[in-house]
Design a protein around this motif. Structure first.
Motif, PDB file in Angstrom:
ATOM      1  N   PRO A 143       6.951  -7.111 -20.198  1.00  0.00           N
ATOM      2  CA  PRO A 143       8.055  -6.777 -19.443  1.00  0.00           C
ATOM      3  C   PRO A 143       8.166  -5.543 -19.037  1.00  0.00           C
ATOM      4  N   LYS A 144       7.634  -4.371 -19.872  1.00  0.00           N
ATOM      5  CA  LYS A 144       7.636  -2.991 -19.273  1.00  0.00           C
ATOM      6  C   LYS A 144       6.719  -2.776 -18.164  1.00  0.00           C
ATOM      7  N   ALA A 145       5.529  -3.383 -18.232  1.00  0.00           N
ATOM      8  CA  ALA A 145       4.343  -3.306 -17.493  1.00  0.00           C
ATOM      9  C   ALA A 145       5.077  -4.023 -16.172  1.00  0.00           C
ATOM     10  N   ARG A 146       5.580  -5.037 -16.068  1.00  0.00           N
ATOM     11  CA  ARG A 146       5.967  -5.760 -14.925  1.00  0.00           C
ATOM     12  C   ARG A 146       7.028  -5.007 -14.036  1.00  0.00           C
ATOM     13  N   ILE A 147       7.832  -4.013 -14.633  1.00  0.00           N
ATOM     14  CA  ILE A 147       8.914  -3.139 -14.156  1.00  0.00           C
ATOM     15  C   ILE A 147       8.016  -2.196 -13.211  1.00  0.00           C
ATOM     16  N   LYS A 148       6.804  -1.557 -14.068  1.00  0.00           N
ATOM     17  CA  LYS A 148       5.977  -0.743 -13.390  1.00  0.00           C
ATOM     18  C   LYS A 148       5.189  -1.137 -12.261  1.00  0.00           C
ATOM     19  N   ALA A 149       4.784  -2.443 -12.391  1.00  0.00           N
ATOM     20  CA  ALA A 149       4.096  -3.101 -11.371  1.00  0.00           C
ATOM     21  C   ALA A 149       4.786  -3.461 -10.204  1.00  0.00           C
ATOM     22  N   ILE A 150       5.955  -3.888 -10.235  1.00  0.00           N
ATOM     23  CA  ILE A 150       6.894  -4.068  -9.014  1.00  0.00           C
ATOM     24  C   ILE A 150       7.278  -2.747  -8.304  1.00  0.00           C
ATOM     25  N   THR A 151       7.564  -1.485  -9.077  1.00  0.00           N
ATOM     26  CA  THR A 151       7.768  -0.426  -8.514  1.00  0.00           C
ATOM     27  C   THR A 151       6.629   0.177  -7.780  1.00  0.00           C
ATOM     28  N   TRP A 152       5.450   0.280  -8.280  1.00  0.00           N
ATOM     29  CA  TRP A 152       4.108   0.482  -7.657  1.00  0.00           C
ATOM     30  C   TRP A 152       4.002  -0.162  -6.235  1.00  0.00           C
ATOM     31  N   THR A 153       4.109  -1.522  -6.499  1.00  0.00           N
ATOM     32  CA  THR A 153       3.872  -2.353  -5.301  1.00  0.00           C
ATOM     33  C   THR A 153       4.804  -2.169  -4.257  1.00  0.00           C
ATOM     34  N   LEU A 154       6.224  -2.125  -4.423  1.00  0.00           N
ATOM     35  CA  LEU A 154       7.091  -2.101  -3.503  1.00  0.00           C
ATOM     36  C   LEU A 154       7.793  -0.870  -3.054  1.00  0.00           C
ATOM     37  N   ALA A 155       7.461   0.127  -4.014  1.00  0.00           N
ATOM     38  CA  ALA A 155       8.229   1.460  -3.928  1.00  0.00           C
ATOM     39  C   ALA A 155       7.874   2.324  -2.484  1.00  0.00           C
ATOM     40  N   PRO A 156       6.388   2.361  -2.296  1.00  0.00           N
ATOM     41  CA  PRO A 156       6.077   2.705  -1.023  1.00  0.00           C
ATOM     42  C   PRO A 156       6.379   2.089   0.383  1.00  0.00           C
ATOM     43  N   ALA A 157       6.231   1.075   0.408  1.00  0.00           N
ATOM     44  CA  ALA A 157       6.900   0.437   1.604  1.00  0.00           C
ATOM     45  C   ALA A 157       8.403   0.421   1.743  1.00  0.00           C
ATOM     46  N   ALA A 158       9.016   0.627   0.771  1.00  0.00           N
ATOM     47  CA  ALA A 158      10.269   0.671   0.765  1.00  0.00           C
ATOM     48  C   ALA A 158      10.784   2.140   1.166  1.00  0.00           C
ATOM     49  N   ALA A 159      10.136   3.187   0.702  1.00  0.00           N
ATOM     50  CA  ALA A 159      10.486   4.616   1.029  1.00  0.00           C
ATOM     51  C   ALA A 159      10.113   4.736   2.617  1.00  0.00           C
ATOM     52  N   TRP A 160       9.025   3.938   3.019  1.00  0.00           N
ATOM     53  CA  TRP A 160       8.732   4.057   4.500  1.00  0.00           C
ATOM     54  C   TRP A 160       9.835   3.506   5.470  1.00  0.00           C
ATOM     55  N   MET A 161      10.200   2.251   4.857  1.00  0.00           N
ATOM     56  CA  MET A 161      11.377   1.767   5.535  1.00  0.00           C
ATOM     57  C   MET A 161      12.546   2.370   5.674  1.00  0.00           C
ATOM     58  N   LEU A 162      12.935   2.985   4.736  1.00  0.00           N
ATOM     59  CA  LEU A 162      14.220   3.947   4.759  1.00  0.00           C
ATOM     60  C   LEU A 162      14.029   4.946   5.847  1.00  0.00           C
TER      61      LEU A 162
END
Length: 291
Positions: A143-162
């Motif tokens: 469960p902890k690794a899933r949160i990290k994995a989601i963050t690493w996968t989606l955060a860069p694209a989300a930051a660029w989208m903002l």
């Protein structure tokens, strides 16, 4: 005037822009060609590692590497100077990381998801292979690794989208809006676009999907279907090659190698894989058109 994001590959645009700003005009293209060549070699090696992790024999993995490395798609992507080969290489490394960790019952390295996040910056639709990588790894994550994995996968694209929303005033790049929509013949064009890859590597394409008969390979065969299905959804592209399918290229060769290795018919399996390589649209067909 109005600000318009006339590109959908921000990270590659920054890399190319930096090279052009720092280097003399004649050297910048050579740097990008060298970078693409290095990424092509990385894709070639990671494709073999992916095949081995999925259960391919050493000989089958070598044939998969040969088919991938000599394919028209990779050769054209290296020569084009665009981000396509980077998408294929990063996808290959991330997929190999996931497959290898699952086979060895080890924790999946976060590098796979960092690369998945970079895919979303390399090109707008890089989010799709990033999410596919995340889905393939999901059951092997705590469960902890899933949160990290989601963050690493989606955060860069989300930051660029903002950033895009704040600077350009739009959620989507202008090029995506121009190519999207229910225009007449879109689905037919998309099927023809995917068939272009099937034509270049038709035997590997068929053998890869037939890997579905082996239960351990079904998630990977489904991943190949999803990545090819995206190509149908886009309606294709006017640009030569099949850059929208770049993330699928490593799987396209690793899956047949793994499936035929499980078949267990010594000699026949290797012969089928060799035929798939021979009938691929090889580099010696591509080079005359690139010179």
């Amino acid at each position: 005037g109005q600000r318009v994001e006339g590109f959908s590959n921000p990270l590659w645009t920054l890399i190319m822009g930096g090279a052009c700003a720092v280097l003399p005009r004649d050297l910048a293209p050579l740097l990008m060609l060298g970078l693409n060549l290095a990424l092509g070699v990385l894709c070639f090696l990671a494709g073999g590692r992916l095949a081995r992790a999925l259960g391919a024999s050493p000989l089958m993995a070598a044939l998969a590497m040969l088919g991938l490395g000599l394919s028209y798609e990779i050769i054209f992507a290296i020569a084009s100077g665009m981000e396509t080969v980077a998408v294929a290489a990063l996808s290959a490394v991330a997929l190999a990381d996931v497959a290898q960790a699952r086979v060895r019952a080890q924790s999946i390295p976060m590098r796979a998801f960092i690369l998945g996040g970079l895919l979303g910056l390399l090109r707008f639709d890089g989010l799709i292979p990033g999410i596919v990588i995340l889905a393939l790894a999901w059951q092997g994550l705590s469960p902890k690794a899933r949160i990290k994995a989601i963050t690493w996968t989606l955060a860069p694209a989300a930051a660029w989208m903002l950033f895009r929303l704040g600077y350009y005033g739009d959620w989507l790049p202008n090029t995506v809006r121009l190519k999207s929509g229910a225009w007449p013949g879109r689905w037919q064009a998309g099927f023809l676009y995917v068939w272009r890859t099937a034509y270049h590597a038709k035997i590997a394409w068929a053998l890869g999907l037939l890997a579905w008969v082996y239960k351990p390979l079904r998630p990977w065969a489904l991943a190949l279907v999803v990545l090819l299905g995206y190509g149908v959804f886009t309606g294709g592209d006017f640009y030569p090659g099949t850059r929208y399918l770049a993330a699928a290229w490593p799987l396209l060769w690793a899956l047949p190698a793994a499936g035929l290795s499980r078949w267990g018919r010594a000699g026949r399996a290797e012969l089928l894989m060799a035929i798939a390589v021979i009938f691929s649209y090889h580099a010696f067909w591509a080079f005359p058109g690139l010179l």
